[in-house]
Design a protein around this motif. Structure first.
Motif, mmCIF file in Angstrom:
data_model
loop_
_atom_site.group_PDB
_atom_site.id
_atom_site.type_symbol
_atom_site.label_atom_id
_atom_site.label_comp_id
_atom_site.label_asym_id
_atom_site.label_seq_id
_atom_site.Cartn_x
_atom_site.Cartn_y
_atom_site.Cartn_z
ATOM 1 N N LYS A 144 36.322 47.752 66.349
ATOM 2 C CA LYS A 144 35.473 46.956 65.523
ATOM 3 C C LYS A 144 34.949 45.923 66.047
ATOM 4 O O LYS A 144 33.548 45.780 66.026
ATOM 5 C CB LYS A 144 36.386 46.262 64.768
ATOM 6 C CG LYS A 144 36.060 45.760 63.093
ATOM 7 C CD LYS A 144 36.924 45.256 62.501
ATOM 8 C CE LYS A 144 38.000 45.929 61.491
ATOM 9 N NZ LYS A 144 39.302 45.663 60.661
ATOM 10 N N ASP A 177 39.546 52.265 57.120
ATOM 11 C CA ASP A 177 39.237 51.102 57.416
ATOM 12 C C ASP A 177 38.219 50.944 56.870
ATOM 13 O O ASP A 177 38.742 49.829 56.192
ATOM 14 C CB ASP A 177 39.529 51.121 58.913
ATOM 15 C CG ASP A 177 39.595 49.511 59.284
ATOM 16 O OD1 ASP A 177 38.837 48.746 59.013
ATOM 17 O OD2 ASP A 177 40.003 49.335 60.526
ATOM 18 N N GLU A 179 36.438 49.599 57.358
ATOM 19 C CA GLU A 179 35.426 48.040 58.046
ATOM 20 C C GLU A 179 35.222 47.703 60.017
ATOM 21 O O GLU A 179 34.783 46.827 60.324
ATOM 22 C CB GLU A 179 36.738 46.636 58.373
ATOM 23 C CG GLU A 179 36.783 45.705 56.719
ATOM 24 C CD GLU A 179 37.768 45.335 57.234
ATOM 25 O OE1 GLU A 179 38.102 44.343 58.242
ATOM 26 O OE2 GLU A 179 38.544 44.359 55.835
#
Length: 189
Positions: A144, A177, A179
């Motif tokens: 991320k 996920d 994100e």
């Protein structure tokens, strides 16, 4: 490279049928990604905001957001990312110690860890759902941070027919996920 021509970073890893190392292809792809960021991307110039390189910006975010336990786990699972992690000397990998000496070093380092000694024994084999979930979470947070600083990242994992359950579980965790921005994972048989 069509991905690079559009400003995306392409990194690949390949499973080998002779070597059944858990997470080997994913670790190889992440090593290539980290090297591209720390070497090639830095040669392209500095960011307009603050004049920091992308590698420095990523390294600073990692150091601010990861506690020592998670950072250590990342260094052992993804040893080729140590420079990008910026978190001290490389330690032997959990999944693929490169030699007998690395295995001995892992064992001998346990007394120096004090209260973390019991956690190290558990982490060395990554047994238990909690330990695996913690590793997945750390890898997803790492991705991320990286992907949020880049135009896009393409990770190719090749020869999935030789993959292990740990890699498939990690890839599933990453894909679900939702994100992690600007990340495309391609798997090939």
């Amino acid at each position: 490279d069509p991905a690079a021509n559009r400003g995306y970073i392409f990194a690949s890893g390949k499973f080998e049928d002779k070597f059944h190392r858990p997470l080997s292809a994913f670790s190889d792809a992440m090593t290539r990604l980290a090297k591209f960021i720390t070497v090639k991307h830095n040669k392209m110039g500095k960011l307009s905001s603050g004049g920091q390189s992308i590698a420095t910006l990523i390294r600073n975010k990692i150091q601010n957001e990861f506690d020592e336990e998670d950072a250590e786990q990342l260094r052992r699972v993804l040893p080729g990312c140590a420079e990008l992690l910026g978190l001290g000397p490389r330690r032997p990998s959990l999944f693929c110690p490169s030699s007998y000496a690395d295995k001995v070093a892992l064992f001998r380092s346990a007394p120096q860890l004090g209260s973390a000694k019991r956690r190290l024994r558990v982490s060395l084999t990554l047994v238990g759902k909690e330990s695996i979930a913690q590793m997945h979470y750390a890898v997803r947070r790492f991705l991320k941070i990286i992907c949020s600083q880049l135009k896009g990242v393409v990770l190719l994992i090749d020869d999935l027919q030789w993959s292990d359950a740990a890699t498939l579980d990690l890839l599933k965790s990453i894909v679900l996920d939702g994100e992690i921005p600007r990340l495309l994972i391609v798997g090939a048989y």
